[in-house]
Design a protein around this motif. Structure first.
Motif, PDB file in Angstrom:
ATOM      1  N   LYS A  85       3.395   4.495  -1.264  1.00 15.20           N
ATOM      2  CA  LYS A  85       3.409   5.518  -2.302  1.00 15.20           C
ATOM      3  C   LYS A  85       4.158   5.031  -3.546  1.00 15.20           C
ATOM      4  O   LYS A  85       3.729   5.268  -4.676  1.00 15.20           O
ATOM      5  CB  LYS A  85       4.060   6.783  -1.753  1.00 15.20           C
ATOM      6  CG  LYS A  85       4.131   7.918  -2.726  1.00 15.20           C
ATOM      7  CD  LYS A  85       4.804   9.134  -2.105  1.00 15.20           C
ATOM      8  CE  LYS A  85       4.990  10.223  -3.143  1.00 15.20           C
ATOM      9  NZ  LYS A  85       5.842  11.295  -2.649  1.00 15.20           N
ATOM     10  N   GLU A 130       2.076   2.914  -5.876  1.00 13.34           N
ATOM     11  CA  GLU A 130       1.128   3.713  -6.641  1.00 13.34           C
ATOM     12  C   GLU A 130       1.836   4.509  -7.735  1.00 13.34           C
ATOM     13  O   GLU A 130       1.308   4.673  -8.832  1.00 13.34           O
ATOM     14  CB  GLU A 130       0.332   4.647  -5.721  1.00 13.34           C
ATOM     15  CG  GLU A 130      -0.642   3.924  -4.821  1.00 13.34           C
ATOM     16  CD  GLU A 130      -1.567   2.974  -5.568  1.00 13.34           C
ATOM     17  OE1 GLU A 130      -2.066   3.317  -6.662  1.00 13.34           O
ATOM     18  OE2 GLU A 130      -1.785   1.863  -5.065  1.00 13.34           O
ATOM     19  N   GLU A 131       3.036   4.974  -7.447  1.00 13.73           N
ATOM     20  CA  GLU A 131       3.799   5.692  -8.466  1.00 13.73           C
ATOM     21  C   GLU A 131       4.155   4.788  -9.638  1.00 13.73           C
ATOM     22  O   GLU A 131       4.308   5.256 -10.766  1.00 13.73           O
ATOM     23  CB  GLU A 131       5.076   6.273  -7.846  1.00 13.73           C
ATOM     24  CG  GLU A 131       4.823   7.409  -6.885  1.00 13.73           C
ATOM     25  CD  GLU A 131       6.056   7.851  -6.120  1.00 13.73           C
ATOM     26  OE1 GLU A 131       5.994   8.940  -5.515  1.00 13.73           O
ATOM     27  OE2 GLU A 131       7.068   7.123  -6.113  1.00 13.73           O
ATOM     28  N   PRO A 179       0.786  -1.237   0.000  1.00 14.99           N
ATOM     29  CA  PRO A 179       0.000   0.000   0.000  1.00 14.99           C
ATOM     30  C   PRO A 179       0.819   1.289   0.000  1.00 14.99           C
ATOM     31  O   PRO A 179       0.295   2.356   0.264  1.00 14.99           O
ATOM     32  CB  PRO A 179      -0.800  -0.120   1.312  1.00 14.99           C
ATOM     33  CG  PRO A 179       0.132  -0.857   2.210  1.00 14.99           C
ATOM     34  CD  PRO A 179       0.860  -1.847   1.325  1.00 14.99           C
ATOM     35  N   GLN A 222       0.356   0.590  -9.694  1.00 12.57           N
ATOM     36  CA  GLN A 222      -0.303  -0.589  -9.132  1.00 12.57           C
ATOM     37  C   GLN A 222      -1.826  -0.527  -9.264  1.00 12.57           C
ATOM     38  O   GLN A 222      -2.453  -1.500  -9.702  1.00 12.57           O
ATOM     39  CB  GLN A 222       0.078  -0.703  -7.655  1.00 12.57           C
ATOM     40  CG  GLN A 222      -0.638  -1.779  -6.902  1.00 12.57           C
ATOM     41  CD  GLN A 222      -0.136  -1.829  -5.491  1.00 12.57           C
ATOM     42  OE1 GLN A 222       0.877  -2.453  -5.236  1.00 12.57           O
ATOM     43  NE2 GLN A 222      -0.826  -1.164  -4.592  1.00 12.57           N
ATOM     44  N   ALA A 223      -2.431   0.585  -8.915  1.00 12.81           N
ATOM     45  CA  ALA A 223      -3.890   0.699  -8.984  1.00 12.81           C
ATOM     46  C   ALA A 223      -4.380   0.557 -10.420  1.00 12.81           C
ATOM     47  O   ALA A 223      -5.402  -0.086 -10.680  1.00 12.81           O
ATOM     48  CB  ALA A 223      -4.348   2.031  -8.386  1.00 12.81           C
ATOM     49  N   GLU A 224      -3.637   1.126 -11.352  1.00 17.73           N
ATOM     50  CA  GLU A 224      -4.018   1.029 -12.760  1.00 17.73           C
ATOM     51  C   GLU A 224      -3.930  -0.414 -13.236  1.00 17.73           C
ATOM     52  O   GLU A 224      -4.800  -0.893 -13.972  1.00 17.73           O
ATOM     53  CB  GLU A 224      -3.119   1.929 -13.617  1.00 17.73           C
ATOM     54  CG  GLU A 224      -3.631   2.154 -15.020  1.00 17.73           C
ATOM     55  CD  GLU A 224      -3.137   1.117 -16.016  1.00 17.73           C
ATOM     56  OE1 GLU A 224      -3.776   0.986 -17.073  1.00 17.73           O
ATOM     57  OE2 GLU A 224      -2.138   0.430 -15.759  1.00 17.73           O
ATOM     58  N   SER A 244      -6.964  -7.588  -0.581  1.00 18.73           N
ATOM     59  CA  SER A 244      -6.733  -6.352  -1.298  1.00 18.73           C
ATOM     60  C   SER A 244      -7.274  -6.381  -2.723  1.00 18.73           C
ATOM     61  O   SER A 244      -7.909  -7.333  -3.167  1.00 18.73           O
ATOM     62  CB  SER A 244      -5.242  -6.010  -1.290  1.00 18.73           C
ATOM     63  OG  SER A 244      -5.002  -4.720  -1.787  1.00 18.73           O
TER      64      SER A 244
END
Length: 177
Positions: free
Chosen positions: A24, A27-28, A22, A31-33, A59
């Protein structure tokens, strides 16, 4: 998944992940995409998609791979959008309240079947899946064969629509406490 769709082969996923990191940095790096793309691809397939939660399904990564026509779950597995520790840390700023969070998350196979999130509980040998791997693999195989037989003659558009509807309705049943 695209190749399976092109050649008319069912997609089987086996979910056993504590979840995505989880931080930063993850996400950079998108991962979410990546999780969202996986959900998008699975929801668009015209072949049967069956997921089996075999351990810890935690998750968004677990949700992505379980965006399926049928979701099976080993009797003692868990499946949730967040770990109990993560949930407790966010809600109460205290990871030690993980047992309370686990109860609230309703992450057991029995709870999730009652909520309509999963479709079938696969019985485990006495003492758990690890006690008799051969029996566990056999039970999962039997369940997969039964689900594939039930889905094999369904038109592709119907499979896709059923999967999308199931995904969008997730979490709307049985929540009144």
């Amino acid at each position: 998944m695209h190749l399976a769709d092109r050649f008319g082969l069912p997609v089987l996923t086996f979910v056993d992940t504590p979840g995505a990191y989880p931080g930063k940095g993850a996400e950079e790096r998108g991962q979410a995409e990546a999780i969202a793309r996986c959900v998008e691809v699975q929801l668009g397939l015209r072949v049967p998609v069956i997921a089996v939660v075999i351990g810890e399904g935690g998750s968004g990564g677990a949700v992505a791979f379980a965006s399926a026509n049928r979701v099976l779950m080993l009797e003692h597995a868990i499946y949730s959008v967040i770990s109990p520790e993560g949930c407790a840390s966010i809600l109460w700023k205290d990871a030690e309240r993980m047992r309370e969070a686990a109860e609230a998350l309703r992450l057991t196979a029995q709870d999730l079947a009652a909520l309509g999130v999963i479709d079938r509980i696969v019985k485990e040998p006495l003492g758990g899946a690890h006690r008799d791997r051969t029996a566990t693999v056999s039970a999962v195989g039997d369940a997969l064969r039964a689900e594939l037989a039930a889905l094999k003659d369904r038109p592709g558009d119907a499979l896709r629509e059923e999967r999308r509807r199931k995904f969008l309705e997730m979490g709307t049943r049985g929540l009144a406490a």
